[in-house]
Design a protein around this motif. Structure first.
Motif, PDB file in Angstrom:
ATOM      1  N   UNK A 101       0.812  -1.219   0.000  1.00 36.15           N
ATOM      2  CA  UNK A 101       0.000   0.000   0.000  1.00 36.15           C
ATOM      3  C   UNK A 101       0.845   1.269   0.000  1.00 36.15           C
ATOM      4  N   UNK A 102       1.847   1.323  -0.874  1.00 32.97           N
ATOM      5  CA  UNK A 102       2.710   2.506  -0.965  1.00 32.97           C
ATOM      6  C   UNK A 102       1.933   3.617  -1.649  1.00 32.97           C
ATOM      7  N   UNK A 103       1.847   4.756  -0.972  1.00 30.36           N
ATOM      8  CA  UNK A 103       1.115   5.896  -1.525  1.00 30.36           C
ATOM      9  C   UNK A 103       1.951   7.161  -1.377  1.00 30.36           C
ATOM     10  N   UNK A 104       2.074   7.899  -2.461  1.00 27.00           N
ATOM     11  CA  UNK A 104       2.740   9.196  -2.442  1.00 27.00           C
ATOM     12  C   UNK A 104       1.702  10.244  -2.794  1.00 27.00           C
ATOM     13  N   UNK A 105       1.454  11.168  -1.869  1.00 26.86           N
ATOM     14  CA  UNK A 105       0.490  12.248  -2.066  1.00 26.86           C
ATOM     15  C   UNK A 105       1.210  13.555  -1.760  1.00 26.86           C
ATOM     16  N   UNK A 106       1.676  14.227  -2.816  1.00 25.92           N
ATOM     17  CA  UNK A 106       2.500  15.428  -2.615  1.00 25.92           C
ATOM     18  C   UNK A 106       3.827  15.018  -2.002  1.00 25.92           C
ATOM     19  N   UNK A 107       4.120  15.532  -0.794  1.00 24.26           N
ATOM     20  CA  UNK A 107       5.365  15.167  -0.114  1.00 24.26           C
ATOM     21  C   UNK A 107       5.133  14.128   0.987  1.00 24.26           C
ATOM     22  N   UNK A 108       3.903  13.607   1.080  1.00 26.27           N
ATOM     23  CA  UNK A 108       3.563  12.623   2.112  1.00 26.27           C
ATOM     24  C   UNK A 108       3.625  11.215   1.523  1.00 26.27           C
ATOM     25  N   UNK A 109       4.457  10.366   2.136  1.00 30.88           N
ATOM     26  CA  UNK A 109       4.659   8.993   1.689  1.00 30.88           C
ATOM     27  C   UNK A 109       4.195   8.049   2.793  1.00 30.88           C
ATOM     28  N   UNK A 110       3.356   7.084   2.434  1.00 29.08           N
ATOM     29  CA  UNK A 110       2.889   6.093   3.405  1.00 29.08           C
ATOM     30  C   UNK A 110       3.099   4.697   2.841  1.00 29.08           C
ATOM     31  N   UNK A 111       3.309   3.729   3.753  1.00 23.12           N
ATOM     32  CA  UNK A 111       3.382   2.332   3.354  1.00 23.12           C
ATOM     33  C   UNK A 111       3.150   1.451   4.574  1.00 23.12           C
TER      34      UNK A 111
ATOM     35  N   UNK B 249       7.032  12.475   5.800  1.00 26.25           N
ATOM     36  CA  UNK B 249       7.077  13.613   4.891  1.00 26.25           C
ATOM     37  C   UNK B 249       8.467  13.649   4.276  1.00 26.25           C
ATOM     38  N   UNK B 250       8.517  13.721   2.950  1.00 27.49           N
ATOM     39  CA  UNK B 250       9.784  13.731   2.223  1.00 27.49           C
ATOM     40  C   UNK B 250      10.129  15.171   1.863  1.00 27.49           C
ATOM     41  N   UNK B 251      11.371  15.552   2.168  1.00 28.54           N
ATOM     42  CA  UNK B 251      11.880  16.882   1.834  1.00 28.54           C
ATOM     43  C   UNK B 251      13.241  16.689   1.185  1.00 28.54           C
ATOM     44  N   UNK B 252      13.246  16.600  -0.149  1.00 34.61           N
ATOM     45  CA  UNK B 252      14.499  16.358  -0.869  1.00 34.61           C
ATOM     46  C   UNK B 252      15.035  14.980  -0.552  1.00 34.61           C
ATOM     47  N   UNK B 253      16.213  14.939   0.099  1.00 37.30           N
ATOM     48  CA  UNK B 253      16.854  13.672   0.421  1.00 37.30           C
ATOM     49  C   UNK B 253      16.695  13.284   1.883  1.00 37.30           C
ATOM     50  N   UNK B 254      15.741  13.901   2.582  1.00 34.63           N
ATOM     51  CA  UNK B 254      15.478  13.530   3.969  1.00 34.63           C
ATOM     52  C   UNK B 254      13.988  13.232   4.138  1.00 34.63           C
ATOM     53  N   UNK B 255      13.690  12.441   5.152  1.00 34.53           N
ATOM     54  CA  UNK B 255      12.301  12.187   5.486  1.00 34.53           C
ATOM     55  C   UNK B 255      12.154  12.132   7.002  1.00 34.53           C
ATOM     56  N   UNK B 256      10.983  12.499   7.481  1.00 35.18           N
ATOM     57  CA  UNK B 256      10.665  12.441   8.904  1.00 35.18           C
ATOM     58  C   UNK B 256       9.205  12.040   9.035  1.00 35.18           C
ATOM     59  N   UNK B 257       8.903  11.342  10.120  1.00 33.99           N
ATOM     60  CA  UNK B 257       7.528  10.937  10.344  1.00 33.99           C
ATOM     61  C   UNK B 257       7.428   9.929  11.461  1.00 33.99           C
ATOM     62  N   UNK B 258       6.443   9.038  11.328  1.00 31.70           N
ATOM     63  CA  UNK B 258       6.194   8.059  12.379  1.00 31.70           C
ATOM     64  C   UNK B 258       5.912   6.684  11.793  1.00 31.70           C
TER      65      UNK B 258
END
Length: 106
Positions: free
Chosen positions: A46-56, A73-82
């Protein structure tokens, strides 16, 4: 936004920081991926990319048998989230995309 590549992740859990590697690629326009860590390789679902938000989602068996859901949330070459696992508290996730080696000129 392009999220394809190899990502080094750190997941801060109550039992310590767990390191993992996520590989994302696009096949026929669809994002696919695999996670590597704790001695196992598991497919991402269930990989989903919506704008800069990536979920799986992914299921692991080490160190415990868990079904994990990631939201970053993806910002260039970094990501942060939970990452969440059922009713357990959310764990903080950080990541960095590995640099693509430059082509060797001949």
């Amino acid at each position: 936004m392009a999220v394809e590549g190899i990502w080094d992740l750190a997941v801060s859990t109550p039992i310590g920081t767990i390191k993992a590697v996520v590989e994302l690629s696009r096949k026929a326009g669809v994002l696919t991926g695999t996670a590597h860590g704790a001695g196992e390789d598991v497919p991402l679902g269930d990989i989903t990319l919506d704008g800069d938000r990536l979920t799986w989602e992914q299921a692991i068996t080490k160190p415990l048998r868990l079904n994990l859901a990631f939201a970053v949330t993806v910002d260039g070459d970094t990501l942060t989230g939970t990452s969440t696992a059922g009713r357990l508290p959310a764990s903080k996730v950080t990541g960095r995309r590995r640099a693509v080696p430059a082509a060797v000129e001949r």
